[in-house]
Design a protein around this motif. Structure first.
Motif, PDB file in Angstrom:
ATOM      1  N   THR A 175      -2.951  -2.691  -2.079  1.00 11.16           N
ATOM      2  CA  THR A 175      -2.158  -3.389  -3.087  1.00 11.16           C
ATOM      3  C   THR A 175      -0.786  -3.769  -2.535  1.00 11.16           C
ATOM      4  O   THR A 175      -0.134  -2.973  -1.856  1.00 11.16           O
ATOM      5  CB  THR A 175      -1.979  -2.523  -4.342  1.00 11.16           C
ATOM      6  OG1 THR A 175      -3.267  -2.157  -4.844  1.00 11.16           O
ATOM      7  CG2 THR A 175      -1.221  -3.277  -5.428  1.00 11.16           C
ATOM      8  N   SER A 179     -11.378  -0.684   1.544  1.00  5.87           N
ATOM      9  CA  SER A 179     -10.838  -0.676   0.189  1.00  5.87           C
ATOM     10  C   SER A 179      -9.591  -1.555   0.134  1.00  5.87           C
ATOM     11  O   SER A 179      -8.785  -1.558   1.063  1.00  5.87           O
ATOM     12  CB  SER A 179     -10.471   0.750  -0.235  1.00  5.87           C
ATOM     13  OG  SER A 179     -11.613   1.585  -0.209  1.00  5.87           O
ATOM     14  N   PRO A 180      -9.413  -2.333  -0.939  1.00  2.85           N
ATOM     15  CA  PRO A 180      -8.242  -3.223  -1.019  1.00  2.85           C
ATOM     16  C   PRO A 180      -6.930  -2.455  -0.993  1.00  2.85           C
ATOM     17  O   PRO A 180      -6.810  -1.367  -1.556  1.00  2.85           O
ATOM     18  CB  PRO A 180      -8.438  -3.932  -2.365  1.00  2.85           C
ATOM     19  CG  PRO A 180      -9.900  -3.817  -2.660  1.00  2.85           C
ATOM     20  CD  PRO A 180     -10.313  -2.496  -2.088  1.00  2.85           C
ATOM     21  N   ARG A 234      -4.172  -7.703  -4.283  1.00  2.00           N
ATOM     22  CA  ARG A 234      -4.959  -6.662  -3.616  1.00  2.00           C
ATOM     23  C   ARG A 234      -5.684  -7.305  -2.441  1.00  2.00           C
ATOM     24  O   ARG A 234      -6.385  -8.298  -2.606  1.00  2.00           O
ATOM     25  CB  ARG A 234      -5.946  -6.016  -4.594  1.00  2.00           C
ATOM     26  CG  ARG A 234      -5.258  -5.081  -5.590  1.00  2.00           C
ATOM     27  CD  ARG A 234      -6.163  -4.709  -6.753  1.00  2.00           C
ATOM     28  NE  ARG A 234      -7.395  -4.073  -6.349  1.00  2.00           N
ATOM     29  CZ  ARG A 234      -7.517  -2.790  -6.054  1.00  2.00           C
ATOM     30  NH1 ARG A 234      -6.463  -1.995  -6.094  1.00  2.00           N
ATOM     31  NH2 ARG A 234      -8.680  -2.269  -5.713  1.00  2.00           N
ATOM     32  N   PRO A 250       2.327  -4.870  -9.380  1.00  5.31           N
ATOM     33  CA  PRO A 250       1.314  -5.330  -8.426  1.00  5.31           C
ATOM     34  C   PRO A 250       1.287  -6.854  -8.323  1.00  5.31           C
ATOM     35  O   PRO A 250       1.352  -7.558  -9.332  1.00  5.31           O
ATOM     36  CB  PRO A 250       0.006  -4.783  -9.013  1.00  5.31           C
ATOM     37  CG  PRO A 250       0.292  -4.521 -10.451  1.00  5.31           C
ATOM     38  CD  PRO A 250       1.747  -4.199 -10.554  1.00  5.31           C
ATOM     39  N   GLY A 255       0.774  -1.230   0.000  1.00  3.24           N
ATOM     40  CA  GLY A 255       0.000   0.000   0.000  1.00  3.24           C
ATOM     41  C   GLY A 255       0.805   1.279   0.000  1.00  3.24           C
ATOM     42  O   GLY A 255       0.312   2.320   0.406  1.00  3.24           O
ATOM     43  N   TYR A 278       2.979  -4.734  -3.675  1.00  2.00           N
ATOM     44  CA  TYR A 278       3.831  -4.500  -4.836  1.00  2.00           C
ATOM     45  C   TYR A 278       5.177  -5.207  -4.683  1.00  2.00           C
ATOM     46  O   TYR A 278       5.687  -5.366  -3.572  1.00  2.00           O
ATOM     47  CB  TYR A 278       4.141  -3.005  -4.997  1.00  2.00           C
ATOM     48  CG  TYR A 278       2.966  -2.121  -5.282  1.00  2.00           C
ATOM     49  CD1 TYR A 278       2.478  -1.967  -6.572  1.00  2.00           C
ATOM     50  CD2 TYR A 278       2.359  -1.405  -4.254  1.00  2.00           C
ATOM     51  CE1 TYR A 278       1.408  -1.130  -6.837  1.00  2.00           C
ATOM     52  CE2 TYR A 278       1.278  -0.563  -4.509  1.00  2.00           C
ATOM     53  CZ  TYR A 278       0.810  -0.427  -5.797  1.00  2.00           C
ATOM     54  OH  TYR A 278      -0.248   0.398  -6.053  1.00  2.00           O
TER      55      TYR A 278
END
Length: 291
Positions: free
Chosen positions: A263, A260-261, A160, A157, A146, A265
């Motif tokens: 992410t 909310s998801p 999620r 990515p 995030g 990375y």
């Protein structure tokens, strides 16, 4: 070609901050290395290094030159590695910066599985909370959750992960169980530092509610731990609290609501990667996509 070779020598000196250590790494005489860097500075027309009896520091021009040269030298080296080892089994040392809590609670079994598949790869993991510098430090990649990245970094990515609400059974027995976002204003919420509201979704409906409590933290692991100790409600991805939910120390509440998801990375400084790094990223993307 001579210029590229001298750029590679300069990169080693800049990384080591020492002619002696760089010469040892390069397996060449210290005097030869110093002379080559002197010639490089004369050719460029700018001083790249400030030399003292104790250490070497980059000048402003040297820092700019180092950042550009390191990328060029690394990509030239990796181009050769990819061509020479295109069909070879990945091998060598893989150095990765990992988020502490996500690595401990979720990535550990995936890392073990990957290590079994690729026995010729060795691993060095950095789980300190600091944000490592992929340009000046010897890391192949960083796994980040995030976080936004500078434009010169390559962020791929991997997954999620939505956030959910959790509390301990004892906390709920003592304080009651919330059922709607507005109910959270009457509870102890374990918040990240500088967070004063949580945004929750139920289908197409979105609610933002102010939250607060006695604790504000910047560590997900401590939030999880305090939640198990009946100190309040935690808002975390399910992967972080899987063990606590399985053994009954935490229970998901308001199950129809989720955040909310976030992410996950894989971050590198270049798109041109050695096989060991490519395989690790591909492996994590495939496994994390199953969640």
């Amino acid at each position: 070609m001579a210029l590229l070779n001298d750029m590679a020598l300069f990169v080693e000196v800049a990384k080591a901050r020492s002619f002696r250590r760089a010469a040892k790494t390069l397996d060449m005489p210290n005097s030869t290395l110093s002379r080559r860097i002197d010639l490089l500075e004369k050719e460029i027309g700018l001083r790249l290094l400030n030399r003292t009896t104790r250490k070497i520091e980059l000048t402003e021009a040297g820092q700019i030159y180092f950042e550009r040269c390191k990328r060029i030298v690394d990509e030239a080296r990796l181009a050769h590695e990819q061509l020479d080892g295109m069909l070879a089994q990945p091998s060598g040392m893989l150095r990765v910066s990992l988020p502490v809590d996500f690595a401990n609670t979720y990535l550990a079994p995936l890392i073990a599985e990957f290590a079994q598949q690729y026995p010729d790869i060795d691993f060095e993991f950095d789980l300190t909370p600091r944000r490592v510098d992929l340009v000046s430090e010897p890391f192949d990649l960083a796994i980040r959750v995030g976080e936004s990245e500078p434009s010169h970094m390559i962020a791929r990515p991997l997954a999620r992960m939505p956030g959910y609400l959790y509390a301990s059974p004892r906390y709920l027995e003592t304080n009651g169980e919330p059922h709607e976002p507005a109910d959270l204003t009457r509870h102890q919420c374990l918040c990240m530092t500088k967070v004063s509201a949580w945004t929750l979704h139920r289908g197409t409906q979105m609610e933002q509610t102010d939250v607060g409590g006695r604790f504000r933290l910047n560590n997900v692991g401590l939030i999880r731990r305090l939640a198990t100790l009946d100190m309040g409600i935690a808002f975390l991805p399910q992967e972080i609290v899987a063990d606590e939910v399985a053994n009954g120390r935490l229970r998901r509440i308001m199950p129809q609501w989720q955040g909310s998801p976030v992410t996950v990375y894989a971050v590198t400084e270049t798109r041109l990667l050695p096989a060991k790094t490519q395989r690790f990223i591909e492996f994590l993307r495939e496994r994390l996509s199953r969640t």
